[in-house]
Write an enzyme that holds these catalytic residues in place. Structure first.
Site: not given
Length: 338
Positions: A66, A169, A204
């Protein structure tokens, strides 16, 4: 602050050696790219002492992947999985005494990758720092009822835009949520659930992924694209798909109507683990859920059982940070060279 951090620096076209130093300030000029233009990524991981007495990381190769994906999007130098995991290993080994006993918490690890070179030009940095530090932690949510989290459905602000970087992220994806979270907490909620830009589908929680369970035994979760590709989210999808065949799994758009008609709901992430939701409201509609309902409870038991080695690790997700061979295998799997 009585801990150690592990750091590596990219300069002149290559990565330097990993250094372990006491936790403290990092040298950085005011002109650093991270400070001026937000070229900064982070990860969240845990080192947990299991029921067998050993320390384990949960799917650390996924965190490396990620961060690599975020680095490609932000034009940052390739961060090899071997370097990522070696830096994490150094941090865990140096802070081993801070890892709580089994069942008492974990050592939360924060890998941080940012442009540390100075330059006011609107361009990628000329130097980068990758550092991992840690701190002992307990639970992320502390619901007032002791049963589940109370969530506000946020319809006046979107966390991510179509074709944007909501899937990265990135540090800059979190500060815009602070105002909505603060307002929600002042109103008695624990956090917010974001909808898409049309206010038609759920996406989310501010810092966690989202699942809902309907009366017919269907487990819904939003598809990837604008949301963060959570490691815990992916793990739950695999658990439901492979270990709970009696349930139907739907990964795709989740209408708000499904949320307000669901029997159970929960959010998940490295920090949140799996946190049951007991109430959601958008100011007009309200819905109470069965806290830690039967499906949520089973998923939680399997997930945490694997993490704590009280349930068989059928997926091979646990990695011992003190085992350099295991870390090398995890790095090879992460890079697709195993």
């Amino acid at each position: 602050k009585d801990s150690q951090m592990a750091r590596a620096v990219w300069a002149d076209g290559r990565w330097g050696e990993v250094e372990v130093t006491p936790y403290g300030p990092l040298p950085m000029e005011p002109g650093a790219t991270a400070l001026n233009y937000g070229q900064s990524l982070f990860e969240g991981m845990k080192a947990t002492r299991t029921s067998k007495g050993r320390v384990a990381l949960f799917r650390p190769g996924k965190n490396a992947q990620r961060m690599q994906a975020g680095g490609r999007r932000f034009l940052m130098p390739a961060l090899p999985s071997s370097l990522f995991l070696d830096t994490v290993r150094h941090c865990v080994v140096a802070n081993g005494e801070l890892i709580p006993p089994h069942g008492k918490g974990s050592l939360y690890l924060r890998p941080l990758y940012f442009g540390s070179g100075a330059g006011l030009g609107v361009a990628p940095s000329t130097e980068y720092t990758f550092v991992t530090f840690g701190s002992p932690v307990g639970g992320y949510f502390t619901p007032g009822s002791g049963r589940g989290a109370r969530m506000k459905l946020e319809l006046s602000h979107q966390r991510a835009a179509p074709k944007g970087v909501g899937y990265v992220k990135a540090a800059g994806n979190y500060a815009p949520c602070f105002a909505s979270q603060q307002k929600a907490k002042a109103e008695g909620f624990n956090d917010v659930i974001y909808a898409d830009v049309t206010a038609t589908y759920i996406e989310e929680v501010a810092a966690a992924n989202m699942f809902v369970v309907t009366k017919d035994g269907t487990v819904y979760t939003p598809d990837l694209g604008q949301i963060l590709p959570g490691v815990t989210r992916d793990s739950i999808i695999q658990i439901v798909g492979k270990l709970m065949p009696e349930l139907k799994l739907v990964v795709g758009q989740v209408p708000l109507d499904v949320l307000f008609e669901a029997e159970e709901a929960f959010c998940c992430g490295t920090a949140a683990v799996l946190t049951s939701i007991e109430h959601v409201s958008d100011g007009t509609r309200h819905r109470d859920f069965t806290p830690m309902g039967p499906v949520t409870s089973r998923i939680y038991k399997i997930l945490t059982g694997i993490q704590n080695e009280t349930h068989p690790d059928e997926f091979g997700w646990l990695v011992d940070p003190f085992d350099t061979d295991a870390l090398a295998r995890a790095a090879a799997e992460s890079d697709g060279t195993a």
